[in-house]
Design a protein around this motif. Structure first.
Motif, PDB file in Angstrom:
ATOM      1  N   ASP A 191       2.041  10.092  -7.617  1.00 27.65           N
ATOM      2  CA  ASP A 191       3.017   9.445  -6.733  1.00 27.65           C
ATOM      3  C   ASP A 191       4.394   9.391  -7.379  1.00 27.65           C
ATOM      4  OD1 ASP A 191       1.019   8.963  -4.842  1.00 27.65           O
ATOM      5  OD2 ASP A 191       0.441   7.094  -5.798  1.00 27.65           O
ATOM      6  N   PHE A 192       4.435   9.081  -8.666  1.00 24.03           N
ATOM      7  CA  PHE A 192       5.728   8.995  -9.342  1.00 24.03           C
ATOM      8  C   PHE A 192       6.368  10.374  -9.529  1.00 24.03           C
ATOM      9  CE2 PHE A 192       3.790   4.952 -10.518  1.00 24.03           C
ATOM     10  CZ  PHE A 192       4.851   4.074 -10.324  1.00 24.03           C
ATOM     11  N   GLN A 193       5.553  11.429  -9.580  1.00 22.57           N
ATOM     12  CA  GLN A 193       6.132  12.771  -9.603  1.00 22.57           C
ATOM     13  C   GLN A 193       6.751  13.126  -8.256  1.00 22.57           C
ATOM     14  OE1 GLN A 193       3.132  15.526 -10.874  1.00 22.57           O
ATOM     15  NE2 GLN A 193       2.940  14.652 -12.923  1.00 22.57           N
ATOM     16  N   VAL A 194       6.142  12.637  -7.184  1.00 22.45           N
ATOM     17  CA  VAL A 194       6.675  12.931  -5.852  1.00 22.45           C
ATOM     18  C   VAL A 194       8.016  12.249  -5.646  1.00 22.45           C
ATOM     19  CG1 VAL A 194       6.292  12.565  -3.384  1.00 22.45           C
ATOM     20  CG2 VAL A 194       4.436  13.381  -4.828  1.00 22.45           C
ATOM     21  N   ILE A 195       8.146  10.991  -6.077  1.00 28.96           N
ATOM     22  CA  ILE A 195       9.364  10.222  -5.791  1.00 28.96           C
ATOM     23  C   ILE A 195      10.522  10.606  -6.691  1.00 28.96           C
ATOM     24  CG2 ILE A 195       8.007   8.279  -4.974  1.00 28.96           C
ATOM     25  CD1 ILE A 195       8.681   6.843  -7.573  1.00 28.96           C
ATOM     26  N   MET A 196      10.365  11.622  -7.540  1.00 34.18           N
ATOM     27  CA  MET A 196      11.502  12.085  -8.327  1.00 34.18           C
ATOM     28  C   MET A 196      12.537  12.790  -7.451  1.00 34.18           C
ATOM     29  SD  MET A 196      11.301  11.119 -11.471  1.00 34.18           S
ATOM     30  CE  MET A 196      10.596   9.591 -10.855  1.00 34.18           C
ATOM     31  N   ARG A 197      12.176  13.187  -6.254  1.00 32.46           N
ATOM     32  CA  ARG A 197      13.142  13.748  -5.324  1.00 32.46           C
ATOM     33  C   ARG A 197      13.954  12.630  -4.694  1.00 32.46           C
ATOM     34  NH1 ARG A 197      10.080  17.107  -1.094  1.00 32.46           N
ATOM     35  NH2 ARG A 197      12.220  17.581  -0.490  1.00 32.46           N
ATOM     36  N   ASP A 198      15.203  12.936  -4.347  1.00 39.31           N
ATOM     37  CA  ASP A 198      16.113  11.894  -3.887  1.00 39.31           C
ATOM     38  C   ASP A 198      15.664  11.249  -2.592  1.00 39.31           C
ATOM     39  OD1 ASP A 198      16.417  14.217  -2.547  1.00 39.31           O
ATOM     40  OD2 ASP A 198      18.608  14.229  -2.517  1.00 39.31           O
ATOM     41  N   VAL A 199      15.083  12.044  -1.662  1.00 38.10           N
ATOM     42  CA  VAL A 199      14.673  11.468  -0.383  1.00 38.10           C
ATOM     43  C   VAL A 199      13.525  10.483  -0.572  1.00 38.10           C
ATOM     44  CG1 VAL A 199      15.493  13.384   1.009  1.00 38.10           C
ATOM     45  CG2 VAL A 199      13.241  13.514  -0.013  1.00 38.10           C
ATOM     46  N   TRP A 200      12.606  10.794  -1.477  1.00 42.14           N
ATOM     47  CA  TRP A 200      11.484   9.885  -1.710  1.00 42.14           C
ATOM     48  C   TRP A 200      11.914   8.673  -2.522  1.00 42.14           C
ATOM     49  CZ3 TRP A 200       6.895   9.768   0.584  1.00 42.14           C
ATOM     50  CH2 TRP A 200       6.446  10.913   1.254  1.00 42.14           C
ATOM     51  N   LEU A 201      12.867   8.834  -3.429  1.00 46.79           N
ATOM     52  CA  LEU A 201      13.354   7.682  -4.177  1.00 46.79           C
ATOM     53  C   LEU A 201      14.074   6.704  -3.248  1.00 46.79           C
ATOM     54  CD1 LEU A 201      13.715   6.328  -6.902  1.00 46.79           C
ATOM     55  CD2 LEU A 201      15.785   7.673  -7.247  1.00 46.79           C
ATOM     56  N   THR A 202      14.813   7.209  -2.286  1.00 47.68           N
ATOM     57  CA  THR A 202      15.437   6.333  -1.292  1.00 47.68           C
ATOM     58  C   THR A 202      14.388   5.620  -0.460  1.00 47.68           C
ATOM     59  OG1 THR A 202      17.288   7.885  -1.192  1.00 47.68           O
ATOM     60  CG2 THR A 202      17.110   6.282   0.582  1.00 47.68           C
ATOM     61  N   TYR A 203      13.311   6.321  -0.141  1.00 46.26           N
ATOM     62  CA  TYR A 203      12.210   5.704   0.613  1.00 46.26           C
ATOM     63  C   TYR A 203      11.588   4.554  -0.166  1.00 46.26           C
ATOM     64  CZ  TYR A 203       7.480   5.407   2.625  1.00 46.26           C
ATOM     65  OH  TYR A 203       6.291   4.969   3.150  1.00 46.26           O
ATOM     66  N   VAL A 204      11.386   4.728  -1.482  1.00 44.92           N
ATOM     67  CA  VAL A 204      10.810   3.661  -2.304  1.00 44.92           C
ATOM     68  C   VAL A 204      11.788   2.485  -2.415  1.00 44.92           C
ATOM     69  CG1 VAL A 204       9.995   3.099  -4.633  1.00 44.92           C
ATOM     70  CG2 VAL A 204       9.322   5.243  -3.563  1.00 44.92           C
ATOM     71  N   GLU A 205      13.073   2.751  -2.524  1.00 45.96           N
ATOM     72  CA  GLU A 205      14.052   1.665  -2.559  1.00 45.96           C
ATOM     73  C   GLU A 205      14.009   0.843  -1.278  1.00 45.96           C
ATOM     74  OE1 GLU A 205      17.860   3.266  -3.347  1.00 45.96           O
ATOM     75  OE2 GLU A 205      17.458   3.734  -5.455  1.00 45.96           O
ATOM     76  N   ARG A 206      13.862   1.493  -0.148  1.00 43.95           N
ATOM     77  CA  ARG A 206      13.768   0.756   1.110  1.00 43.95           C
ATOM     78  C   ARG A 206      12.489  -0.060   1.186  1.00 43.95           C
ATOM     79  NH1 ARG A 206      15.964   5.915   4.603  1.00 43.95           N
ATOM     80  NH2 ARG A 206      18.186   5.540   4.239  1.00 43.95           N
ATOM     81  N   LEU A 207      11.408   0.469   0.633  1.00 42.10           N
ATOM     82  CA  LEU A 207      10.166  -0.312   0.579  1.00 42.10           C
ATOM     83  C   LEU A 207      10.364  -1.589  -0.229  1.00 42.10           C
ATOM     84  CD1 LEU A 207       7.385   2.403   0.022  1.00 42.10           C
ATOM     85  CD2 LEU A 207       7.585   0.874   1.975  1.00 42.10           C
ATOM     86  N   ILE A 208      10.993  -1.472  -1.375  1.00 39.92           N
ATOM     87  CA  ILE A 208      11.178  -2.642  -2.236  1.00 39.92           C
ATOM     88  C   ILE A 208      12.156  -3.627  -1.595  1.00 39.92           C
ATOM     89  CG2 ILE A 208      11.957  -3.376  -4.512  1.00 39.92           C
ATOM     90  CD1 ILE A 208      11.019  -0.697  -5.596  1.00 39.92           C
ATOM     91  N   MET A 209      13.214  -3.133  -0.948  1.00 40.56           N
ATOM     92  CA  MET A 209      14.145  -4.012  -0.247  1.00 40.56           C
ATOM     93  C   MET A 209      13.439  -4.795   0.854  1.00 40.56           C
ATOM     94  SD  MET A 209      17.306  -3.762  -1.430  1.00 40.56           S
ATOM     95  CE  MET A 209      18.433  -2.667  -2.289  1.00 40.56           C
TER      96      MET A 209
ATOM     97  N   HIS B   8       0.820  -1.218   0.000  1.00 42.56           N
ATOM     98  CA  HIS B   8       0.000   0.000   0.000  1.00 42.56           C
ATOM     99  C   HIS B   8       0.852   1.266   0.000  1.00 42.56           C
ATOM    100  CE1 HIS B   8      -3.615  -2.360   1.861  1.00 42.56           C
ATOM    101  NE2 HIS B   8      -3.476  -2.562   0.566  1.00 42.56           N
ATOM    102  N   ARG B   9       2.065   1.196   0.481  1.00 39.50           N
ATOM    103  CA  ARG B   9       2.938   2.371   0.510  1.00 39.50           C
ATOM    104  C   ARG B   9       3.650   2.607  -0.815  1.00 39.50           C
ATOM    105  NH1 ARG B   9       4.477   4.619   5.514  1.00 39.50           N
ATOM    106  NH2 ARG B   9       3.485   3.632   7.309  1.00 39.50           N
ATOM    107  N   LEU B  10       3.595   1.672  -1.756  1.00 36.41           N
ATOM    108  CA  LEU B  10       4.272   1.832  -3.040  1.00 36.41           C
ATOM    109  C   LEU B  10       3.567   2.872  -3.905  1.00 36.41           C
ATOM    110  CD1 LEU B  10       5.099  -1.876  -3.957  1.00 36.41           C
ATOM    111  CD2 LEU B  10       6.712  -0.123  -3.233  1.00 36.41           C
ATOM    112  N   PRO B  11       4.284   3.547  -4.793  1.00 34.65           N
ATOM    113  CA  PRO B  11       3.637   4.522  -5.697  1.00 34.65           C
ATOM    114  C   PRO B  11       2.777   3.812  -6.730  1.00 34.65           C
ATOM    115  CG  PRO B  11       5.953   4.270  -6.248  1.00 34.65           C
ATOM    116  CD  PRO B  11       5.743   3.488  -4.987  1.00 34.65           C
ATOM    117  N   VAL B  12       1.609   4.395  -7.001  1.00 35.68           N
ATOM    118  CA  VAL B  12       0.659   3.816  -7.952  1.00 35.68           C
ATOM    119  C   VAL B  12       0.259   4.843  -9.008  1.00 35.68           C
ATOM    120  CG1 VAL B  12      -1.584   2.699  -8.222  1.00 35.68           C
ATOM    121  CG2 VAL B  12      -0.195   2.193  -6.205  1.00 35.68           C
ATOM    122  N   ALA B  13      -0.239   5.988  -8.581  1.00 35.17           N
ATOM    123  CA  ALA B  13      -0.736   7.009  -9.517  1.00 35.17           C
ATOM    124  C   ALA B  13       0.430   7.828 -10.075  1.00 35.17           C
ATOM    125  CB  ALA B  13      -1.744   7.915  -8.807  1.00 35.17           C
ATOM    126  N   ASP B  14       0.125   8.604 -11.107  1.00 38.85           N
ATOM    127  CA  ASP B  14       1.147   9.454 -11.715  1.00 38.85           C
ATOM    128  C   ASP B  14       1.648  10.514 -10.735  1.00 38.85           C
ATOM    129  OD1 ASP B  14       0.921   8.049 -14.060  1.00 38.85           O
ATOM    130  OD2 ASP B  14      -0.507   9.448 -14.968  1.00 38.85           O
TER     131      ASP B  14
END
Length: 846
Positions: A693-711, A685-691
């Motif tokens: 969400d993907f605009q938000v994770i273009m920042r480095d802090v949010w991209l690191t957050y998504v990497e930790r979710l996937i890990m 549920h915390r993963l990005p789904v909508a467009d």
């Protein structure tokens, strides 16, 4: 006007006058920009580049010019007339005034511009159009406005000087009763040629309000609506006399009136020409010299009365000490037959008035009751922020004495030992990442752990490993809400709660306060790299810390309570945060033995999982990145918050703790399946789904957050039993396969080529997580006869000869076209290993 000459269309003539004025204004703008070394494009001003200028060095390459009309640029798909924009801003008080009032959005509405427009570097990102319009104005017209205001100021100074030293009546000199008919001109223009007669500049006499007046109207219009069109559409009032060649034409509807210091043709007036003043009343009237004589007599009589009354009033106040009345006669009016003699004027010197202002010789201070608060605050800040002393400056500290003080359990000795030890752990050695070497004082750490155990628990833990259906995980937000609800009840301060100060303690500290100080010391020790391995291998440290985090068995209709009776719920919240910080620092050095784990070890691992999951699984907080930003209540256009700090730290700690396969094996045996499924749902549920969400994770802090979710998602899928994997594979409401596939496609096919390397790790782990879930097998089952043990991060697939035949439908079998044509046919997106795993995921009934 010749009656036989056909009359022209007034609207066409007005439009011609406006266009001529606009062309003259553009010529002045182009001349100024050439002088500054940044000439504007010829398509914009109609003025060619100066000789020997290379257009390749032009700074206006990104400027979009309208192909249909000069002086017009394109912004957000709309035409913006620079002359009209200039007129609006000058009438509003200038660019600085508009920026100070925040009125650029109101100016933007006059050109029918949208509120936002795509950014030039990233079309997917929107930027406010008002800010872009302000930047365009400052770059294109800002220098022009600066030069215009400078000329206005110089002319005002010259006029003031000329009015103060006017010697007397000379031919061709300005009459003090006459009003000047022109203002200083615009930069880059020549002076207006002198015209004969009294109406030489009659065509330029319809001047718009001065910028100071426009600034006042600006102040009044900010609260309402900005209406520059009303100021522009003021009817043109022709001068009284047009006999000297003034055109007297009215401007076209919607055309801006002449600016201050600009005549009707749009040309600036650098200075007032001799004789270029408005005609005296009656000079061209039907009665000829009679009207002129009558007017001069009336002016003479009124002037004498005003001077006499002023002189009497001044003599009454000043005693006539500083009054000088210089009078001269006025020449008789000229006759009709003879030539007109020059008008003789009188010079009247007003009495000088001196105002003496006494300024005290003392510095200005902001005081409150006679005290300089600013000086007090600066001194207090200097005294309270003393630099921490270096570890070598403390000299020798007797560690054995500190150990004995802790062992004595005397309140003052314990307080002294903990205070000294806290200061020692805050000091840093010259080398980065080093601190107090606890490995050299093992007895001191043992005494602290025993002190915490004695204060928190009355007896040894005799509870075995819990069996049966586990209770739901109590989240961190539920604990915080319980504290808030308990504190808002009536007479909450009078109610006796668990962990409160007991009367028998007297002036001594609460046991919970001592426990918090010890945890602070251990957290400081865990920051140093040389202490992390030693703390991770301590036989009792993790068990005691995680036992502090445990909750008591739940009671019906009761708030959660800590298992340790000396702790309050607020203490438990703080202790859990400190324990998670310690576990984050030492997790990479924690090695669990899966061969024969004891019940105490399984219980410790279960408590660690419960603490980490409590920051992640809350249903109100387990949302996509964009929804997380919306929950903060701050508009994304104003400020984009960072990911939730506690959830981000919990994800990082879980990924480090479950990195080795032995730790995963122990976690899979200690944690019930219901808790594993709860965490799996929250991660998806915390993963990005909508467009968005993907605009938000273009920042480095949010991209690191998504990497930790996937890990964390891969580690959880790896250690989960087959039942949990099979449920994730077939649960349509969760949509595990759809969410992961959309993430992979967004990070590969739809990502710009220059940004794909940032998503490479996330794409690889996402595909490997889907492969682990698709297998739906026990990763720790050695009965399959595989000679290769499972490796970390899913690298055991396809690299060590795992060529077993896979049967059944793959997890992505319903998306064969999207995977094969959209992803697998592009070798620049996937390598050989990812290709084989995608091929396995899209298999259909082998």
């Amino acid at each position: 006007m010749n009656p036989t000459q056909p009359q022209q269309n007034p609207a066409a003539m007005q439009q011609q006058v406006y266009q001529q004025r606009k062309r003259n204004w553009l010529n002045g703008l182009a001349t100024l920009m050439v002088q500054r070394g940044t000439p504007l494009p010829p398509q914009l001003t109609g003025v060619p580049f100066p000789p020997n200028y290379d257009p390749a060095n032009m700074p206006w390459k990104s400027l979009e010019v309208s192909p249909t009309d000069i002086g017009v640029i394109r912004l957000a798909g709309k035409d913006v007339d620079l002359f009209r924009l200039w007129t609006m801003i000058i009438q509003a008080g200038g660019g600085h005034k508009v920026s100070q009032k925040g009125a650029w959005p109101l100016v933007m509405q006059q050109f029918d511009l949208p509120e936002a427009m795509p950014a030039p570097n990233n079309p997917a990102e929107l930027q406010p159009t008002a800010a872009v319009l302000e930047r365009y104005y400052n770059a294109l017209l800002g220098p022009f406005e600066e030069a215009y205001r400078k000329n206005m100021m110089e002319h005002s100074q010259r006029a003031a000087i000329a009015a103060g030293r006017m010697p007397g009546a000379q031919q061709g000199q300005m009459n003090p009763q006459a009003r000047p008919g022109g203002l200083p001109g615009m930069p880059g223009q020549n002076a207006l040629p002198a015209g004969g007669g009294s109406g030489g500049v009659a065509a330029g006499m319809n001047m718009m309000p001065q910028p100071s007046n426009a600034g006042q109207s600006m102040d009044g219009s900010i609260s309402g609506q900005f209406r520059p069109a009303q100021a522009i559409s003021t009817p043109f009032q022709p001068p009284n006399s047009v006999a000297a060649g003034g055109s007297g034409m009215m401007p076209a509807n919607g055309a801006p009136p002449p600016l201050p210091g600009i005549n009707a043709n749009g040309m600036p007036v650098a200075k007032m020409q001799q004789g270029g003043f408005p005609a005296m009343p009656g000079s061209a009237g039907p009665n000829g010299s009679g009207d002129l004589e009558h007017d001069l007599e009336s002016r003479k009589r009124k002037m004498q009365e005003a001077v006499e009354s002023e002189a009497k009033r001044v003599r009454q106040k000043t005693g006539g000490s500083d009054v000088s009345d210089s009078r001269s006669s006025v020449a008789p009016p000229p006759s009709v037959e003879g030539p007109v003699a020059p008008t003789v004027t009188r010079t009247i010197r007003q009495p000088s008035r001196r105002k003496i202002e006494y300024v005290p010789y003392a510095r200005e201070v902001e005081t409150a009751g006679g005290r300089d608060l600013q000086a007090i605050q600066s001194e207090w800040h200097r005294m309270s922020t003393k630099p921490v002393r270096h570890i070598d400056e403390w000299g020798q500290v007797d560690i054995d004495a500190l150990t004995l003080s802790l062992r004595s359990r005397v309140s003052t000795e314990v307080s002294y030992a903990l205070t000294t030890f806290t200061i020692l752990t805050l000091l840093r050695a010259p080398d980065q990442g080093r601190g107090f070497p606890i490995v050299q004082a093992p007895d001191l750490l043992d005494e602290m752990v025993d002190l915490v155990e004695d204060l928190a628990f009355d007896e040894d833990e005799d509870e075995g490993y819990p069996d049966g259906d586990p209770s739901p995980i109590v989240t961190h937000k539920e604990l915080v809400n319980s504290v808030v609800e308990e504190g808002t009840k009536p007479f909450a301060a009078l109610e006796r709660k668990q962990g409160a100060r007991h009367f028998d303690y007297g002036p001594r500290h609460r046991p919970a306060e001592i426990i918090l100080v010890v945890l602070n010391i251990i957290r400081n020790l865990s920051v140093a790299n040389e202490n992390q391995e030693y703390l991770a291998k301590h036989p009792k440290l993790l068990h005691v810390l995680l036992r502090l985090c445990a909750l008591a068995p739940p009671e019906e209709n009761a708030s959660p309570k800590p298992r340790a009776s000396v702790l309050s719920l607020t203490d438990l919240i703080n202790i859990r945060k400190d324990v998670m910080n310690v576990l984050l620092n030492i997790a990479l050095h924690v090695n669990l033995s899966p061969a024969s784990p004891s019940k105490q070890l399984l219980l410790t691992v279960r408590r660690a999982y419960e603490v980490l999951a409590s920051y992640i699984v809350d249903v109100t907080e387990a949302v996509s990145p964009f929804q997380t930003i919306l929950q903060t209540g701050i508009p994304p256009a104003v400020h984009q918050p960072k990911p939730p700090a506690l959830a981000d730290m919990a994800l990082e700690t879980f990924s480090r703790f479950t990195l080795p396969d032995d730790n995963r094996h122990v976690v899979s045996r200690a944690v019930p399946q219901a808790w594993l499924w709860t965490l799996l749902e929250a991660l998806v549920h915390r993963l990005p789904v909508a467009d968005s969400d993907f605009q938000v994770i273009m920042r480095d802090v949010w991209l690191t957050y998504v990497e930790r979710l996937i890990m964390a998602l891969y580690s959880l899928a790896f250690l989960a039993p087959p039942d949990v994997k099979a449920r994730a594979k077939r649960d349509g409401q969760l949509g595990f396969a759809k969410v992961m596939l959309r993430l992979v496609k967004k990070f590969t096919v739809h990502a710009p080529p220059e940004l794909r390397h940032h998503f490479a790790i996330s794409v690889r782990r996402a595909i490997e997580a889907m492969k682990v879930v698709d297998d739906a097998e026990d990763a720790f089952d050695q009965s399959r006869g595989s000679a290769v043990p499972p490796l970390a991060f899913g690298m055991g697939y396809g690299e060590h000869g795992d060529n077993r035949v896979e049967r059944g439908m793959g997890l992505l079998s319903g998306y064969q076209e999207d995977i094969t044509l959209g992803l697998m046919m592009h070798p620049e997106l996937v390598d050989a290993m990812l290709f084989s795993e995608l091929e396995s995921l899209v298999r259909v009934g082998r």
